[in-house]
Enzyme design. Structure first.
Site, PDB file in Angstrom:
ATOM      1  CG  HIS A  38      -1.704  -1.080   1.590  1.00  0.00           C
ATOM      2  ND1 HIS A  38      -3.053  -1.074   1.343  1.00  0.00           N
ATOM      3  CD2 HIS A  38      -1.434  -2.282   2.155  1.00  0.00           C
ATOM      4  CE1 HIS A  38      -3.596  -2.215   1.754  1.00  0.00           C
ATOM      5  NE2 HIS A  38      -2.634  -2.973   2.246  1.00  0.00           N
ATOM      6  CD  GLU A 120      -0.801   1.378   4.378  1.00  0.00           C
ATOM      7  OE1 GLU A 120      -0.446   2.138   3.438  1.00  0.00           O
ATOM      8  OE2 GLU A 120      -1.985   1.060   4.614  1.00  0.00           O
ATOM      9  CG  HIS A 159      -5.169  -1.674  -1.218  1.00  0.00           C
ATOM     10  ND1 HIS A 159      -5.474  -0.633  -0.384  1.00  0.00           N
ATOM     11  CD2 HIS A 159      -6.171  -2.575  -1.092  1.00  0.00           C
ATOM     12  CE1 HIS A 159      -6.640  -0.898   0.239  1.00  0.00           C
ATOM     13  NE2 HIS A 159      -7.077  -2.057  -0.180  1.00  0.00           N
ATOM     14  CG  ASP A 169      -3.061   1.827  -1.909  1.00  0.00           C
ATOM     15  OD1 ASP A 169      -4.214   1.567  -2.293  1.00  0.00           O
ATOM     16  OD2 ASP A 169      -2.586   1.377  -0.839  1.00  0.00           O
TER      17      ASP A 169
END
Ligand code: ZN
Length: 195
Positions: A38, A120, A159, A169
């Protein structure tokens, strides 16, 4: 919660820990078999500031930015976060289910949070990620590939791949060819704790 079976497992060594309450048990019988990449930045397009840690631990101050007011009540998390310098923070033990993917499906299997690890990258869809971020991401992915036999390079996705039409993303800025080339090339890697 600390005594709950499995809670103390699944923390990576050598990363900073910032435990998030936004997680739960993985469904019985689910096997970790997917890595989801992400991006996030708070406020959008800005880096640093510590707001992502506040967001993932439900401590974001809605008064600090107009965008924060929109998201402050959301309860979300990811297992791991890599900042622009490549520093890694872990929010949720890998053994538990983090809340990063939302409505999602991979290879006909819905609810990717059940069986995935969410990573992330601090960034946006459009700005190139840093060399340090690729380095840290590759090192973590290699550790996870070794630790979880059901994972493979083919099961590292964005994602946007599992929530198409809803999520974009990590975006065009993420260089998948570069990432996979690094992942395959052991010579490019150093120990994560080395300077
Ligand atoms: Zn995402």
């Amino acid at each position: 919660m600390m005594s709950e079976e499995g809670w103390e497992e699944g923390w990576l060594a050598g990363v900073r820990l910032c435990p998030s309450p936004n997680c739960g048990e993985r469904p019985k019988g689910s096997e970790i078999s997917l890595l989801v990449i992400h991006n996030i930045s708070l406020p959008p397009g800005q880096f640093g500031g510590g707001y992502i840690e506040q967001f993932f631990t439900n401590q974001l101050n809605a008064d600090e930015h107009s965008y924060f007011a929109e998201i402050a009540d959301l309860q979300v998390s990811a297992h791991l976060f890599i900042d622009r310098d490549g520093a890694v923070v872990q929010f949720v033990p890998l053994s538990r289910r983090a809340w990063h993917a939302g409505d999602s499906s991979f290879a006909g299997c819905a609810n990717c949070n059940d069986y995935s690890i969410g990573i992330e990258l601090e960034g946006t869809d459009a700005q190139p990620y840093s060399a340090n971020q690729y380095q840290s991401l590759v090192q973590i992915c290699r550790e996870l590939l070794l630790a979880y036999p059901a994972l493979s390079a083919e099961r590292i996705v964005g994602h946007s791949d599992i929530s198409p039409g809803r999520k974009t993303d990590p975006g065009p800025a993420f260089d998948w060819a570069h990432f996979f080339a690094m992942l395959a090339d052991t010579d490019t890697l150093q120990e994560r704790n080395d300077e």
